[in-house]
Design a protein around this motif. Sequence first.
Motif, mmCIF file in Angstrom:
data_model
loop_
_atom_site.group_PDB
_atom_site.id
_atom_site.type_symbol
_atom_site.label_atom_id
_atom_site.label_comp_id
_atom_site.label_asym_id
_atom_site.label_seq_id
_atom_site.Cartn_x
_atom_site.Cartn_y
_atom_site.Cartn_z
ATOM 1 N N SER A 110 0.567 -0.752 -0.143
ATOM 2 C CA SER A 110 -0.213 0.535 0.228
ATOM 3 C C SER A 110 0.789 1.206 -0.079
ATOM 4 N N MET A 113 2.680 1.662 -3.943
ATOM 5 C CA MET A 113 1.861 1.995 -4.558
ATOM 6 C C MET A 113 1.496 3.548 -4.631
ATOM 7 N N ASP A 131 -4.917 0.207 -5.594
ATOM 8 C CA ASP A 131 -4.638 -0.124 -4.529
ATOM 9 C C ASP A 131 -4.249 0.116 -3.457
ATOM 10 N N LYS A 134 -6.934 -1.063 -1.200
ATOM 11 C CA LYS A 134 -7.457 -2.723 -1.002
ATOM 12 C C LYS A 134 -5.984 -2.964 -0.438
ATOM 13 N N TYR A 135 -5.136 -2.511 -0.574
ATOM 14 C CA TYR A 135 -4.711 -3.073 0.346
ATOM 15 C C TYR A 135 -4.091 -3.272 1.966
#
Length: 252
Positions: A110, A113, A131, A134-135
Amino acid sequence: MAQKFLAAVCFLFLGTGALYAQSVDEMIAAAKQLEKQMKESEALLKYKEVLKIQPDQVEALIGASELSSREGNRQKDKDAKARYFNEAKSYAEQALKVAPNNAGANYVMSVAMGRMALISGVKEKVAASRDVKKYAELAIKFNPRYAEAYHVLGKWNYEVANLNFLERNAAKALFGGLPDGSLQQAIANYEKCRKLDPSFILNYLELARAYKKDDQQTQAMEVLKKAVTLRSIHQDDNAIKADCKKMLEDMQ
């Protein structure tokens, strides 16, 4: 006689394996010690040494990814930044291949990104931001007390809340839009991070910025006043505290 020879050979190999494992553990311990001494460039090199010996060592992959992101953020040249951030992403990807349910592996992805998003064009930035969320959320899923992952979510909400017209249009064209991000949620995430880790100085700066953006000047100043009293832990903390001090002076 033959049995004695085989026993000796087995002992030799087992002993070598134990020494090998011990040397890797010692190298990781040395890297962590260098981090505590705020020698992050040296710590990164130490993690890379571990990975030459044991390429799938998850702790070293996580450490190398996180420190590559930090080193990249210190670079002045955009190409140099990109090289470090790409390395950070590569280490995180490998860590996730080895341990997809590891909170740290998801967290460093995370971060990588997020760093990539800050130096990318509009379309790449929007794609990377998905992303990031998400992470960070996966890191929290696997470790609900992962303070730094809440910080990343706070940063994500702050950035999404402040996307410009072109970025919002790109998000709509690429993905039909992005999940809603708000200053209020950013503040909630940053405050959760502060509760879990009151020593994380960068979080104070970002929290103060969010409070200020949300027209909560008093809260922003209180956060900044606290930040400048904290003990530096990471290599960038002194610079971050200087930014906090300047922001506080500008607001007074």
